[in-house]
Design a protein around this motif. Sequence first.
Motif, PDB file in Angstrom:
ATOM      1  N   GLU A 193      11.241   8.624  -9.094  1.00  0.00           N
ATOM      2  CA  GLU A 193      12.283   7.856  -9.775  1.00  0.00           C
ATOM      3  C   GLU A 193      13.084   8.731 -10.739  1.00  0.00           C
ATOM      4  OE1 GLU A 193      11.492   3.707 -11.037  1.00  0.00           O
ATOM      5  OE2 GLU A 193       9.434   4.107 -10.375  1.00  0.00           O
ATOM      6  N   GLU A 194      12.400   9.536 -11.527  1.00  0.00           N
ATOM      7  CA  GLU A 194      13.075  10.383 -12.512  1.00  0.00           C
ATOM      8  C   GLU A 194      13.994  11.385 -11.826  1.00  0.00           C
ATOM      9  OE1 GLU A 194      12.009  13.315 -16.306  1.00  0.00           O
ATOM     10  OE2 GLU A 194      10.407  12.526 -15.038  1.00  0.00           O
ATOM     11  N   VAL A 195      13.516  11.987 -10.751  1.00  0.00           N
ATOM     12  CA  VAL A 195      14.321  12.986 -10.038  1.00  0.00           C
ATOM     13  C   VAL A 195      15.567  12.354  -9.424  1.00  0.00           C
ATOM     14  CG1 VAL A 195      14.360  14.507  -8.022  1.00  0.00           C
ATOM     15  CG2 VAL A 195      12.433  14.596  -9.606  1.00  0.00           C
ATOM     16  N   LEU A 196      15.416  11.206  -8.778  1.00  0.00           N
ATOM     17  CA  LEU A 196      16.570  10.570  -8.151  1.00  0.00           C
ATOM     18  C   LEU A 196      17.593  10.126  -9.200  1.00  0.00           C
ATOM     19  CD1 LEU A 196      15.046   8.472  -5.219  1.00  0.00           C
ATOM     20  CD2 LEU A 196      15.856  10.832  -5.233  1.00  0.00           C
ATOM     21  N   HIS A 197      17.124   9.622 -10.319  1.00  0.00           N
ATOM     22  CA  HIS A 197      18.044   9.246 -11.397  1.00  0.00           C
ATOM     23  C   HIS A 197      18.761  10.483 -11.946  1.00  0.00           C
ATOM     24  CE1 HIS A 197      17.562   4.949 -11.960  1.00  0.00           C
ATOM     25  NE2 HIS A 197      16.264   5.074 -11.786  1.00  0.00           N
ATOM     26  N   ALA A 198      18.064  11.605 -12.050  1.00  0.00           N
ATOM     27  CA  ALA A 198      18.674  12.844 -12.549  1.00  0.00           C
ATOM     28  C   ALA A 198      19.753  13.339 -11.590  1.00  0.00           C
ATOM     29  CB  ALA A 198      17.606  13.913 -12.754  1.00  0.00           C
ATOM     30  N   LEU A 199      19.485  13.274 -10.300  1.00  0.00           N
ATOM     31  CA  LEU A 199      20.484  13.699  -9.313  1.00  0.00           C
ATOM     32  C   LEU A 199      21.731  12.821  -9.377  1.00  0.00           C
ATOM     33  CD1 LEU A 199      18.185  14.435  -6.222  1.00  0.00           C
ATOM     34  CD2 LEU A 199      19.328  16.114  -7.673  1.00  0.00           C
ATOM     35  N   LYS A 200      21.526  11.520  -9.477  1.00  0.00           N
ATOM     36  CA  LYS A 200      22.665  10.607  -9.563  1.00  0.00           C
ATOM     37  C   LYS A 200      23.460  10.840 -10.839  1.00  0.00           C
ATOM     38  CE  LYS A 200      23.358   7.265  -7.225  1.00  0.00           C
ATOM     39  NZ  LYS A 200      24.220   6.946  -6.056  1.00  0.00           N
ATOM     40  N   ASN A 240       0.813  -1.215   0.000  1.00  0.00           N
ATOM     41  CA  ASN A 240       0.000   0.000   0.000  1.00  0.00           C
ATOM     42  C   ASN A 240       0.848   1.267   0.000  1.00  0.00           C
ATOM     43  OD1 ASN A 240      -3.004  -0.827   0.349  1.00  0.00           O
ATOM     44  ND2 ASN A 240      -1.887  -2.163   1.763  1.00  0.00           N
ATOM     45  N   THR A 241       2.078   1.164  -0.505  1.00  0.00           N
ATOM     46  CA  THR A 241       2.981   2.311  -0.619  1.00  0.00           C
ATOM     47  C   THR A 241       3.356   2.517  -2.079  1.00  0.00           C
ATOM     48  OG1 THR A 241       3.901   1.932   1.595  1.00  0.00           O
ATOM     49  CG2 THR A 241       5.211   3.276   0.087  1.00  0.00           C
ATOM     50  N   ARG A 242       3.324   3.773  -2.522  1.00  0.00           N
ATOM     51  CA  ARG A 242       3.667   4.105  -3.901  1.00  0.00           C
ATOM     52  C   ARG A 242       4.634   5.289  -3.905  1.00  0.00           C
ATOM     53  NH1 ARG A 242       1.505   0.010  -4.088  1.00  0.00           N
ATOM     54  NH2 ARG A 242      -0.280  -0.717  -5.320  1.00  0.00           N
ATOM     55  N   LEU A 243       5.679   5.203  -4.710  1.00  0.00           N
ATOM     56  CA  LEU A 243       6.522   6.378  -4.918  1.00  0.00           C
ATOM     57  C   LEU A 243       5.711   7.443  -5.626  1.00  0.00           C
ATOM     58  CD1 LEU A 243       9.896   4.808  -6.136  1.00  0.00           C
ATOM     59  CD2 LEU A 243       9.320   5.592  -3.835  1.00  0.00           C
ATOM     60  N   PHE A 244       5.983   8.711  -5.326  1.00  0.00           N
ATOM     61  CA  PHE A 244       5.322   9.781  -6.064  1.00  0.00           C
ATOM     62  C   PHE A 244       5.751   9.722  -7.528  1.00  0.00           C
ATOM     63  CE2 PHE A 244       4.994  11.648  -1.737  1.00  0.00           C
ATOM     64  CZ  PHE A 244       3.620  11.784  -1.714  1.00  0.00           C
ATOM     65  N   PHE A 268      14.877   0.314  -7.581  1.00  0.00           N
ATOM     66  CA  PHE A 268      16.236   0.784  -7.851  1.00  0.00           C
ATOM     67  C   PHE A 268      17.233  -0.358  -7.683  1.00  0.00           C
ATOM     68  CE2 PHE A 268      13.906   4.473  -6.153  1.00  0.00           C
ATOM     69  CZ  PHE A 268      14.073   5.371  -7.195  1.00  0.00           C
ATOM     70  N   PRO A 269      18.349  -0.311  -8.426  1.00  0.00           N
ATOM     71  CA  PRO A 269      19.381  -1.339  -8.250  1.00  0.00           C
ATOM     72  C   PRO A 269      20.038  -1.237  -6.881  1.00  0.00           C
ATOM     73  CG  PRO A 269      20.154   0.404  -9.718  1.00  0.00           C
ATOM     74  CD  PRO A 269      18.702   0.662  -9.480  1.00  0.00           C
ATOM     75  N   GLU A 270      20.608  -2.326  -6.424  1.00  0.00           N
ATOM     76  CA  GLU A 270      21.283  -2.347  -5.124  1.00  0.00           C
ATOM     77  C   GLU A 270      22.397  -1.303  -5.099  1.00  0.00           C
ATOM     78  OE1 GLU A 270      23.631  -5.509  -2.174  1.00  0.00           O
ATOM     79  OE2 GLU A 270      22.731  -6.187  -4.071  1.00  0.00           O
ATOM     80  N   GLY A 271      22.447  -0.526  -4.021  1.00  0.00           N
ATOM     81  CA  GLY A 271      23.470   0.487  -3.865  1.00  0.00           C
ATOM     82  C   GLY A 271      23.150   1.819  -4.512  1.00  0.00           C
ATOM     83  N   PHE A 272      22.001   1.917  -5.170  1.00  0.00           N
ATOM     84  CA  PHE A 272      21.628   3.181  -5.830  1.00  0.00           C
ATOM     85  C   PHE A 272      21.474   4.298  -4.804  1.00  0.00           C
ATOM     86  CE2 PHE A 272      18.526   6.237  -7.411  1.00  0.00           C
ATOM     87  CZ  PHE A 272      19.015   6.523  -8.679  1.00  0.00           C
ATOM     88  N   ILE A 273      20.803   3.998  -3.701  1.00  0.00           N
ATOM     89  CA  ILE A 273      20.691   4.955  -2.596  1.00  0.00           C
ATOM     90  C   ILE A 273      21.956   4.831  -1.762  1.00  0.00           C
ATOM     91  CG2 ILE A 273      19.308   5.742  -0.652  1.00  0.00           C
ATOM     92  CD1 ILE A 273      17.784   5.854  -3.265  1.00  0.00           C
ATOM     93  N   ASP A 274      22.675   5.931  -1.604  1.00  0.00           N
ATOM     94  CA  ASP A 274      23.987   5.870  -0.968  1.00  0.00           C
ATOM     95  C   ASP A 274      23.919   5.568   0.521  1.00  0.00           C
ATOM     96  OD1 ASP A 274      26.008   6.749  -3.156  1.00  0.00           O
ATOM     97  OD2 ASP A 274      24.363   8.188  -3.345  1.00  0.00           O
ATOM     98  N   ILE A 275      22.865   6.025   1.183  1.00  0.00           N
ATOM     99  CA  ILE A 275      22.736   5.739   2.614  1.00  0.00           C
ATOM    100  C   ILE A 275      21.274   5.830   3.020  1.00  0.00           C
ATOM    101  CG2 ILE A 275      23.093   8.156   3.363  1.00  0.00           C
ATOM    102  CD1 ILE A 275      24.774   6.909   5.715  1.00  0.00           C
ATOM    103  N   ILE A 297      11.870   0.412   4.205  1.00  0.00           N
ATOM    104  CA  ILE A 297      12.212   1.262   3.059  1.00  0.00           C
ATOM    105  C   ILE A 297      12.905   0.429   1.984  1.00  0.00           C
ATOM    106  CG2 ILE A 297      13.621   3.210   2.320  1.00  0.00           C
ATOM    107  CD1 ILE A 297      13.202   4.387   5.143  1.00  0.00           C
ATOM    108  N   LEU A 298      13.847  -0.416   2.396  1.00  0.00           N
ATOM    109  CA  LEU A 298      14.574  -1.253   1.447  1.00  0.00           C
ATOM    110  C   LEU A 298      13.651  -2.240   0.745  1.00  0.00           C
ATOM    111  CD1 LEU A 298      17.799  -1.939   3.550  1.00  0.00           C
ATOM    112  CD2 LEU A 298      17.697  -0.734   1.366  1.00  0.00           C
ATOM    113  N   GLU A 299      12.624  -2.700   1.453  1.00  0.00           N
ATOM    114  CA  GLU A 299      11.672  -3.637   0.872  1.00  0.00           C
ATOM    115  C   GLU A 299      10.974  -3.021  -0.332  1.00  0.00           C
ATOM    116  OE1 GLU A 299       8.192  -6.657   2.537  1.00  0.00           O
ATOM    117  OE2 GLU A 299       8.578  -4.782   3.602  1.00  0.00           O
ATOM    118  N   LEU A 300      10.633  -1.738  -0.225  1.00  0.00           N
ATOM    119  CA  LEU A 300       9.981  -1.054  -1.347  1.00  0.00           C
ATOM    120  C   LEU A 300      10.988  -0.637  -2.411  1.00  0.00           C
ATOM    121  CD1 LEU A 300       7.511   0.363  -2.679  1.00  0.00           C
ATOM    122  CD2 LEU A 300       8.197   2.410  -1.429  1.00  0.00           C
ATOM    123  N   LEU A 301      12.080   0.005  -2.007  1.00  0.00           N
ATOM    124  CA  LEU A 301      13.018   0.546  -2.979  1.00  0.00           C
ATOM    125  C   LEU A 301      13.747  -0.543  -3.755  1.00  0.00           C
ATOM    126  CD1 LEU A 301      14.593   3.591  -1.115  1.00  0.00           C
ATOM    127  CD2 LEU A 301      12.633   3.519  -2.659  1.00  0.00           C
TER     128      LEU A 301
END
Length: 212
Positions: free
Chosen positions: A93-100, A85-89, A125-132, A117-121
């Motif tokens: 995805e586009e914004v985070l990819h643009a920042l990276k 029951n959780t959805r990314l806005f 996203f690929p493993e390690g995409f979120i730095d922390i 959080i990891l369960e959803l992301l």
Amino acid sequence: MKPYSVYLFDFDYTLADSSRGIVMCYRNVLERHGFHQVDDHAIKRTIGKTLVDSFSILSRVTDANTLETYRKEYVKEADQHMTANTRLFPETEEVLHALKARGARIGIISTKYRYRILELLGKKFPEGFIDIIIGGEDVKEAKPSPEGLLLAISRLGCPKEQVLYLGDSTVDAETAQNAGVDFAGVLHGMTTREELAVYPHVDILPDLTPLK
């Protein structure tokens, strides 16, 4: 807004809308214990606070043992209902990819548990995409304590002036202020522009799109 080398985000109502799951879990626990008059709006206004604080606000119970019982019941409910029951806005995805793509590092500081959080992301996203990711289980003091934000900054090894923290609530604004880092408000949640504007900020955004 100036460019930053590190963008740290709150999760609920900043990157994702988990309000449906949150309301469902709170309501299941509250009604089980006889609290039938709490409306959805009241529950949503507590998003961003700790589970114990939220249950105390919603039920007016102050006994620590009782509140801990409610917290444990909520976690069991969330194990069943939260991720589904959780959805990314839409723009997340586009914004985070643009920042990276620009070479920025990104992270999440949330009262939500890191494993949730990891369960959803992990599906997005690929493993390690979120730095922390700093979750509720990683700190002794919840926001607006700056502990989680400062822990992320320390682990990333970056100067505070290169960090922007983004969140939807006054708790997030106060967290950034306590940590001594720049803050940008995001109007995805229940907090108004006027409420956020009381706190130091570099911007108040309608959504994440201007970060692209």
